[in-house]
Design a protein around this motif. Structure first.
Motif, PDB file in Angstrom:
ATOM      1  N   UNK A  36       0.831  -1.204   0.000  1.00 36.24           N
ATOM      2  CA  UNK A  36       0.000   0.000   0.000  1.00 36.24           C
ATOM      3  C   UNK A  36       0.866   1.255   0.000  1.00 36.24           C
ATOM      4  N   UNK A  37       1.982   1.200   0.719  1.00 37.31           N
ATOM      5  CA  UNK A  37       2.886   2.354   0.792  1.00 37.31           C
ATOM      6  C   UNK A  37       3.418   2.738  -0.583  1.00 37.31           C
ATOM      7  N   UNK A  38       3.679   1.736  -1.427  1.00 38.67           N
ATOM      8  CA  UNK A  38       4.248   2.025  -2.747  1.00 38.67           C
ATOM      9  C   UNK A  38       3.161   2.171  -3.814  1.00 38.67           C
ATOM     10  N   UNK A  39       1.895   2.158  -3.383  1.00 40.14           N
ATOM     11  CA  UNK A  39       0.804   2.444  -4.313  1.00 40.14           C
ATOM     12  C   UNK A  39       0.063   1.241  -4.858  1.00 40.14           C
ATOM     13  N   UNK A  43      -3.177  -5.134  -3.679  1.00 39.81           N
ATOM     14  CA  UNK A  43      -2.441  -6.364  -3.381  1.00 39.81           C
ATOM     15  C   UNK A  43      -2.884  -6.939  -2.040  1.00 39.81           C
ATOM     16  N   UNK A  44      -3.082  -8.257  -2.024  1.00 42.06           N
ATOM     17  CA  UNK A  44      -3.401  -8.931  -0.772  1.00 42.06           C
ATOM     18  C   UNK A  44      -3.092 -10.418  -0.879  1.00 42.06           C
ATOM     19  N   UNK A  63       3.129  -2.963 -15.250  1.00 44.31           N
ATOM     20  CA  UNK A  63       3.501  -1.707 -14.583  1.00 44.31           C
ATOM     21  C   UNK A  63       3.594  -1.844 -13.065  1.00 44.31           C
ATOM     22  N   UNK A  64       2.695  -2.637 -12.476  1.00 48.66           N
ATOM     23  CA  UNK A  64       2.735  -2.844 -11.021  1.00 48.66           C
ATOM     24  C   UNK A  64       4.001  -3.591 -10.607  1.00 48.66           C
ATOM     25  N   UNK A  69       9.349  -3.782  -8.018  1.00 53.99           N
ATOM     26  CA  UNK A  69      10.789  -4.016  -8.122  1.00 53.99           C
ATOM     27  C   UNK A  69      11.586  -2.790  -7.695  1.00 53.99           C
ATOM     28  N   UNK A  70      11.063  -1.637  -8.033  1.00 55.90           N
ATOM     29  CA  UNK A  70      11.798  -0.399  -7.798  1.00 55.90           C
ATOM     30  C   UNK A  70      11.657   0.118  -6.370  1.00 55.90           C
ATOM     31  N   UNK A  71      10.496  -0.112  -5.742  1.00 60.57           N
ATOM     32  CA  UNK A  71      10.223   0.582  -4.482  1.00 60.57           C
ATOM     33  C   UNK A  71       9.979  -0.328  -3.276  1.00 60.57           C
ATOM     34  N   UNK A  72       9.693  -1.618  -3.486  1.00 62.85           N
ATOM     35  CA  UNK A  72       9.430  -2.503  -2.349  1.00 62.85           C
ATOM     36  C   UNK A  72      10.712  -2.696  -1.543  1.00 62.85           C
ATOM     37  N   UNK A  73      10.628  -2.485  -0.231  1.00 65.50           N
ATOM     38  CA  UNK A  73      11.807  -2.566   0.641  1.00 65.50           C
ATOM     39  C   UNK A  73      11.929  -3.978   1.213  1.00 65.50           C
ATOM     40  N   UNK A  74      12.723  -4.800   0.548  1.00 69.31           N
ATOM     41  CA  UNK A  74      12.906  -6.191   0.965  1.00 69.31           C
ATOM     42  C   UNK A  74      13.547  -6.279   2.345  1.00 69.31           C
TER      43      UNK A  74
END
Length: 240
Positions: A36-39, A43-44, A63-64, A69-74
């Motif tokens: 949700x933080x990355x838009x 997703x659930x 696009x999602x 890939x770019x913004x999710x903080x692993x």
């Protein structure tokens, strides 16, 4: 090529699902909040209907996947060196994929892509180092068996394709595999759905691949010979 993202997600979530109780109570909620933080608000996770006590998740569009890939903080979910390496895998794949979207390439750029892609796959299947359960053991990344045909093509064949396209003044953006994906979807639906689960009745000892090719050959024959592919019921009335 973005199907590779599904593998990266599956490997990460597989690590996090080792403790299913912890995943259900805490981890899955935190992942959904991160999405949700990355838009990616849609997703659930949901309980799997085919894998027993496991979880599936919302499929993402192209696009999602790029956003993730770019913004999710692993590193919020996998600590230490392993988390940093998984994060690097995601970011590096994003960079390699973005390179393929360029309009033109130089020889040196293609060579660099080939080297980086091979380093990427080496990191993906980096082995565990040290004795099992010892203090000095350094856990590896993922199993070579997790490597899919898409990943193999991405690393070992795309550079060759780029060189051939370069000589013809073409690029990867001018091609699409959507028609092949659609054909694969139709085959799976026809040969692995409902009463044909697992390839259907294999009483003739033919493989599913043989049956698929036979089906395709019949379709081509009907098309080339203008043969009807449906049965029309006709009522023949006797002469009075």
């Amino acid at each position: 090529m973005l199907r590779i993202t599904d593998v990266l997600m599956g490997c990460l979530f597989g690590d996090l699902m080792i403790d299913l109780n912890e995943f259900k109570k805490v981890t899955k909620i935190l992942i959904e909040k991160e999405m949700q933080r990355i838009g990616l608000t849609h997703f659930q996770f949901f309980e799997s209907k085919s894998k027993g006590k496991s979880w599936d998740w919302t499929s993402l569009t192209g696009p999602d996947k790029l956003i993730m890939l770019q913004h999710f903080d692993v590193t919020k979910f996998i600590a230490g060196d392993r988390g940093k390496k998984i994060s690097l895998l995601w970011k590096e794949f994003f960079n390699l994929y973005q390179f393929l979207r360029k309009d033109s390439f130089s020889d040196s750029e293609i060579n660099s892509f080939e080297i980086n892609a091979k380093n990427w796959i080496k990191l993906f299947c980096e082995p565990t180092i040290g004795k099992s359960n010892s203090i000095n053991q350094r856990r590896g990344m993922f199993n070579p068996t997790d490597i899919t045909p898409y990943m193999h093509i991405f690393v070992f064949h795309i550079p060759e394709f780029l060189r051939k396209l370069q000589h013809k003044g073409l690029n990867m953006r001018q091609f699409s595999t959507s028609s092949i994906e659609k054909k694969n979807h139709l085959h799976v639906k026809l040969f692995f759905g409902g009463t044909t689960m697992g390839g259907g009745n294999n009483s003739n000892d033919n493989s599913v691949l043989h049956d698929i090719l036979s089906f395709e050959n019949r379709q081509l024959y009907y098309l080339m010979n203008d043969t009807s592919r449906c049965i029309k019921q006709r009522i023949i009335r006797p002469n009075p």
